[in-house]
Scaffold this motif. Structure first.
Motif, PDB file in Angstrom:
ATOM      1  N   ARG A  43     112.879  31.359  37.611  1.00 25.09           N
ATOM      2  CA  ARG A  43     113.088  32.814  37.603  1.00 25.09           C
ATOM      3  C   ARG A  43     114.554  33.177  37.403  1.00 25.09           C
ATOM      4  NH1 ARG A  43     110.997  34.869  43.102  1.00 25.09           N
ATOM      5  NH2 ARG A  43     111.876  36.800  42.247  1.00 25.09           N
ATOM      6  N   LEU A  44     115.452  32.234  37.728  1.00 25.02           N
ATOM      7  CA  LEU A  44     116.894  32.504  37.720  1.00 25.02           C
ATOM      8  C   LEU A  44     117.614  31.419  36.940  1.00 25.02           C
ATOM      9  CD1 LEU A  44     119.502  33.890  38.844  1.00 25.02           C
ATOM     10  CD2 LEU A  44     119.223  32.455  40.881  1.00 25.02           C
ATOM     11  N   LEU A  45     118.448  31.826  35.985  1.00 27.63           N
ATOM     12  CA  LEU A  45     119.281  30.903  35.214  1.00 27.63           C
ATOM     13  C   LEU A  45     120.734  31.176  35.576  1.00 27.63           C
ATOM     14  CD1 LEU A  45     117.549  31.253  31.718  1.00 27.63           C
ATOM     15  CD2 LEU A  45     117.071  29.570  33.530  1.00 27.63           C
ATOM     16  N   ILE A  46     121.427  30.136  36.023  1.00 32.79           N
ATOM     17  CA  ILE A  46     122.816  30.261  36.477  1.00 32.79           C
ATOM     18  C   ILE A  46     123.696  29.495  35.499  1.00 32.79           C
ATOM     19  CG2 ILE A  46     124.417  29.923  38.398  1.00 32.79           C
ATOM     20  CD1 ILE A  46     121.933  29.708  40.230  1.00 32.79           C
ATOM     21  N   PHE A  47     124.709  30.164  34.975  1.00 31.67           N
ATOM     22  CA  PHE A  47     125.550  29.562  33.943  1.00 31.67           C
ATOM     23  C   PHE A  47     126.977  29.387  34.435  1.00 31.67           C
ATOM     24  CE2 PHE A  47     122.149  31.740  31.760  1.00 31.67           C
ATOM     25  CZ  PHE A  47     121.758  30.835  30.796  1.00 31.67           C
ATOM     26  N   ASP A  48     127.545  28.227  34.131  1.00 36.67           N
ATOM     27  CA  ASP A  48     128.994  28.060  34.174  1.00 36.67           C
ATOM     28  C   ASP A  48     129.575  28.939  33.065  1.00 36.67           C
ATOM     29  OD1 ASP A  48     131.585  26.697  34.612  1.00 36.67           O
ATOM     30  OD2 ASP A  48     131.149  25.805  32.662  1.00 36.67           O
ATOM     31  N   TRP A  49     130.875  29.215  33.137  1.00 41.15           N
ATOM     32  CA  TRP A  49     131.497  30.074  32.120  1.00 41.15           C
ATOM     33  C   TRP A  49     132.256  29.263  31.079  1.00 41.15           C
ATOM     34  CZ3 TRP A  49     130.706  35.041  30.989  1.00 41.15           C
ATOM     35  CH2 TRP A  49     131.593  35.643  30.082  1.00 41.15           C
ATOM     36  N   ASP A  50     133.433  28.726  31.443  1.00 41.55           N
ATOM     37  CA  ASP A  50     134.286  28.013  30.480  1.00 41.55           C
ATOM     38  C   ASP A  50     133.615  26.731  30.006  1.00 41.55           C
ATOM     39  OD1 ASP A  50     136.750  29.674  30.517  1.00 41.55           O
ATOM     40  OD2 ASP A  50     136.769  29.119  32.632  1.00 41.55           O
ATOM     41  N   GLY A  51     133.475  26.593  28.693  1.00 43.94           N
ATOM     42  CA  GLY A  51     132.889  25.383  28.131  1.00 43.94           C
ATOM     43  C   GLY A  51     131.376  25.412  28.063  1.00 43.94           C
ATOM     44  N   THR A  52     130.764  26.459  28.625  1.00 43.89           N
ATOM     45  CA  THR A  52     129.310  26.600  28.583  1.00 43.89           C
ATOM     46  C   THR A  52     128.906  27.846  27.804  1.00 43.89           C
ATOM     47  OG1 THR A  52     129.045  25.442  30.695  1.00 43.89           O
ATOM     48  CG2 THR A  52     127.214  26.846  29.981  1.00 43.89           C
ATOM     49  N   LEU A  53     129.490  28.978  28.173  1.00 41.66           N
ATOM     50  CA  LEU A  53     129.234  30.218  27.441  1.00 41.66           C
ATOM     51  C   LEU A  53     130.349  30.551  26.465  1.00 41.66           C
ATOM     52  CD1 LEU A  53     127.779  32.529  30.255  1.00 41.66           C
ATOM     53  CD2 LEU A  53     126.545  31.047  28.651  1.00 41.66           C
ATOM     54  N   VAL A  54     131.594  30.230  26.838  1.00 35.11           N
ATOM     55  CA  VAL A  54     132.732  30.576  25.975  1.00 35.11           C
ATOM     56  C   VAL A  54     133.547  29.338  25.609  1.00 35.11           C
ATOM     57  CG1 VAL A  54     132.888  32.909  26.933  1.00 35.11           C
ATOM     58  CG2 VAL A  54     134.299  31.098  27.880  1.00 35.11           C
ATOM     59  N   ALA A  81     122.532  21.518  45.901  1.00 29.57           N
ATOM     60  CA  ALA A  81     121.798  22.727  46.278  1.00 29.57           C
ATOM     61  C   ALA A  81     120.290  22.550  46.168  1.00 29.57           C
ATOM     62  CB  ALA A  81     122.244  23.900  45.401  1.00 29.57           C
ATOM     63  N   GLY A  82     119.837  21.369  45.755  1.00 30.65           N
ATOM     64  CA  GLY A  82     118.414  21.127  45.587  1.00 30.65           C
ATOM     65  C   GLY A  82     117.835  21.790  44.349  1.00 30.65           C
ATOM     66  N   MET A  83     118.666  21.936  43.343  1.00 31.19           N
ATOM     67  CA  MET A  83     118.330  22.707  42.150  1.00 31.19           C
ATOM     68  C   MET A  83     118.374  21.809  40.916  1.00 31.19           C
ATOM     69  SD  MET A  83     120.558  25.948  40.764  1.00 31.19           S
ATOM     70  CE  MET A  83     120.564  26.651  42.419  1.00 31.19           C
ATOM     71  N   GLY A  84     117.522  22.077  39.949  1.00 32.95           N
ATOM     72  CA  GLY A  84     117.579  21.378  38.679  1.00 32.95           C
ATOM     73  C   GLY A  84     118.758  21.838  37.841  1.00 32.95           C
ATOM     74  N   SER A  85     119.132  21.024  36.854  1.00 30.79           N
ATOM     75  CA  SER A  85     120.275  21.383  36.013  1.00 30.79           C
ATOM     76  C   SER A  85     120.000  21.046  34.561  1.00 30.79           C
ATOM     77  CB  SER A  85     121.544  20.648  36.482  1.00 30.79           C
ATOM     78  OG  SER A  85     121.398  19.244  36.331  1.00 30.79           O
ATOM     79  N   VAL A  86     120.735  21.743  33.692  1.00 33.56           N
ATOM     80  CA  VAL A  86     120.751  21.463  32.262  1.00 33.56           C
ATOM     81  C   VAL A  86     122.211  21.305  31.854  1.00 33.56           C
ATOM     82  CG1 VAL A  86     120.360  22.439  29.960  1.00 33.56           C
ATOM     83  CG2 VAL A  86     118.603  22.650  31.729  1.00 33.56           C
ATOM     84  N   ALA A  87     122.513  20.261  31.103  1.00 28.00           N
ATOM     85  CA  ALA A  87     123.882  20.007  30.652  1.00 28.00           C
ATOM     86  C   ALA A  87     124.032  20.403  29.191  1.00 28.00           C
ATOM     87  CB  ALA A  87     124.228  18.526  30.822  1.00 28.00           C
ATOM     88  N   VAL A  88     125.188  20.974  28.853  1.00 23.94           N
ATOM     89  CA  VAL A  88     125.500  21.250  27.461  1.00 23.94           C
ATOM     90  C   VAL A  88     126.450  20.165  26.947  1.00 23.94           C
ATOM     91  CG1 VAL A  88     125.173  23.721  27.846  1.00 23.94           C
ATOM     92  CG2 VAL A  88     127.484  22.781  27.904  1.00 23.94           C
ATOM     93  N   SER A  89     126.240  19.776  25.707  1.00 21.91           N
ATOM     94  CA  SER A  89     126.963  18.618  25.153  1.00 21.91           C
ATOM     95  C   SER A  89     128.298  18.980  24.531  1.00 21.91           C
ATOM     96  CB  SER A  89     126.092  17.959  24.081  1.00 21.91           C
ATOM     97  OG  SER A  89     125.913  18.840  22.973  1.00 21.91           O
ATOM     98  N   TYR A  90     128.600  20.268  24.385  1.00 24.64           N
ATOM     99  CA  TYR A  90     129.720  20.709  23.560  1.00 24.64           C
ATOM    100  C   TYR A  90     130.942  21.148  24.364  1.00 24.64           C
ATOM    101  CZ  TYR A  90     127.179  24.963  24.794  1.00 24.64           C
ATOM    102  OH  TYR A  90     126.504  25.941  25.489  1.00 24.64           O
ATOM    103  N   GLY A  91     130.933  20.970  25.690  1.00 23.74           N
ATOM    104  CA  GLY A  91     132.012  21.475  26.527  1.00 23.74           C
ATOM    105  C   GLY A  91     133.040  20.427  26.903  1.00 23.74           C
ATOM    106  N   ALA A  92     133.387  20.403  28.184  1.00 21.90           N
ATOM    107  CA  ALA A  92     134.516  19.600  28.641  1.00 21.90           C
ATOM    108  C   ALA A  92     134.219  18.112  28.715  1.00 21.90           C
ATOM    109  CB  ALA A  92     134.988  20.100  30.009  1.00 21.90           C
ATOM    110  N   GLN A  93     132.972  17.738  29.009  1.00 21.70           N
ATOM    111  CA  GLN A  93     132.656  16.333  29.258  1.00 21.70           C
ATOM    112  C   GLN A  93     131.589  15.832  28.286  1.00 21.70           C
ATOM    113  OE1 GLN A  93     132.032  15.419  33.419  1.00 21.70           O
ATOM    114  NE2 GLN A  93     133.619  16.853  34.065  1.00 21.70           N
ATOM    115  N   SER A  94     131.603  14.541  28.065  1.00 18.52           N
ATOM    116  CA  SER A  94     130.721  13.944  27.068  1.00 18.52           C
ATOM    117  C   SER A  94     129.283  13.879  27.576  1.00 18.52           C
ATOM    118  CB  SER A  94     131.185  12.520  26.742  1.00 18.52           C
ATOM    119  OG  SER A  94     130.959  11.665  27.863  1.00 18.52           O
ATOM    120  N   PRO A  95     128.312  13.844  26.654  1.00 21.29           N
ATOM    121  CA  PRO A  95     126.918  13.691  27.071  1.00 21.29           C
ATOM    122  C   PRO A  95     126.696  12.424  27.901  1.00 21.29           C
ATOM    123  CG  PRO A  95     127.024  14.380  24.787  1.00 21.29           C
ATOM    124  CD  PRO A  95     128.439  14.080  25.211  1.00 21.29           C
ATOM    125  N   GLU A  96     127.430  11.362  27.567  1.00 19.36           N
ATOM    126  CA  GLU A  96     127.271  10.108  28.313  1.00 19.36           C
ATOM    127  C   GLU A  96     127.678  10.288  29.769  1.00 19.36           C
ATOM    128  OE1 GLU A  96     127.238   9.566  24.161  1.00 19.36           O
ATOM    129  OE2 GLU A  96     128.874  10.405  25.368  1.00 19.36           O
TER     130      GLU A  96
END
Length: 226
Positions: A5-16, A179-194
């Motif tokens: 029901r709720l999507l929580i986003f980091d800002w730097d490197g995720t949205l901008v 926090a007991g929450m699932g996460s999704v990682a973006v590949s294009y920001g500060a850290q590598s997918p690995e």
């Protein structure tokens, strides 16, 4: 996936796309303080932390309070100069966020920025009232402590199982796990997918359109300049 029901986003490197500006500002501040220069990847590794925590991580032997204050001030001044023109949204971000809103998701931001900094960039994008709630590092605990997520969940009256944290750093993914929450990682920001894969996100995406597809959401059409 339909239970979210709720999507929580980091800002730097995720949205901008602000990673380069953060790295440059750290380099400028360190040089002005006569501190040893650090590589880009090292600096990228602290993006997501609050500024005091980031400086302590990069320069653990720096204990001079006046020098620390000078470093913070110089970093902020240089970054603000670069941000006279707000860092651009990554391609597809506006369309994805509008799609999530149209599909009924609540949206939040959890960031290592200061409240003043986040409010300024939200205003720069015309998004002052866009998100249901936001939390910044200087008004709660810095990532990866889960406190900011707990506060967002409480505000939205959503359980951890109904929320998803989306971010580009290990700090985002660790915070979500704490926090007991699932996460999704973006590949294009500060850290590598690995590096991100080590923290077991539900998904690693190359753009937010892939998150739309995973959640069964159609990205919205966004008018340029709107």
């Amino acid at each position: 996936m339909s239970d979210y029901r709720l999507l929580i986003f980091d800002w730097d490197g995720t949205l901008v796309d602000s990673i380069g500006r953060i790295v440059e500002s750290m380099r400028v501040a360190a040089g002005a303080c006569d501190l040893a220069p650090l590589g880009d990847e090292t600096i990228k590794g602290i993006i997501g932390l609050g500024l005091p925590e980031a400086i302590r991580t990069l320069y653990p032997d720096l204990h001079d309070v006046r020098l620390l204050d000078r470093f913070r001030r110089l970093y902020s001044e240089h970054y603000l100069t670069l941000e006279r023109e707000p860092s651009p949204l990554y391609t597809g971000v506006a369309e994805a966020l509008e799609g999530f809103r149209a599909a009924g998701y609540r949206l939040a931001v959890a960031t290592g920025k200061t409240r003043q900094g986040l409010d300024r960039v939200l205003a720069g994008h015309g998004w002052q009232e866009y998100f249901d709630v936001s939390r910044c590092a200087d008004e709660t605990a810095s990532k990866p402590d889960p406190r900011m997520l707990h506060e967002i969940l409480a505000h939205c009256r959503v359980s951890p199982r109904q929320a998803l944290m989306v971010g580009d750093s290990s700090f985002d993914l660790q915070m979500a796990r704490h926090a007991g929450m699932g996460s999704v990682a973006v590949s294009y920001g500060a850290q590598s997918p690995e590096a991100l894969r080590l923290h077991e996100p539900r998904l690693i995406i190359d753009d937010l359109g892939e998150l739309c597809a995973w959640l069964g959401v159609r990205p919205a059409q966004v008018v340029a300049g709107g």
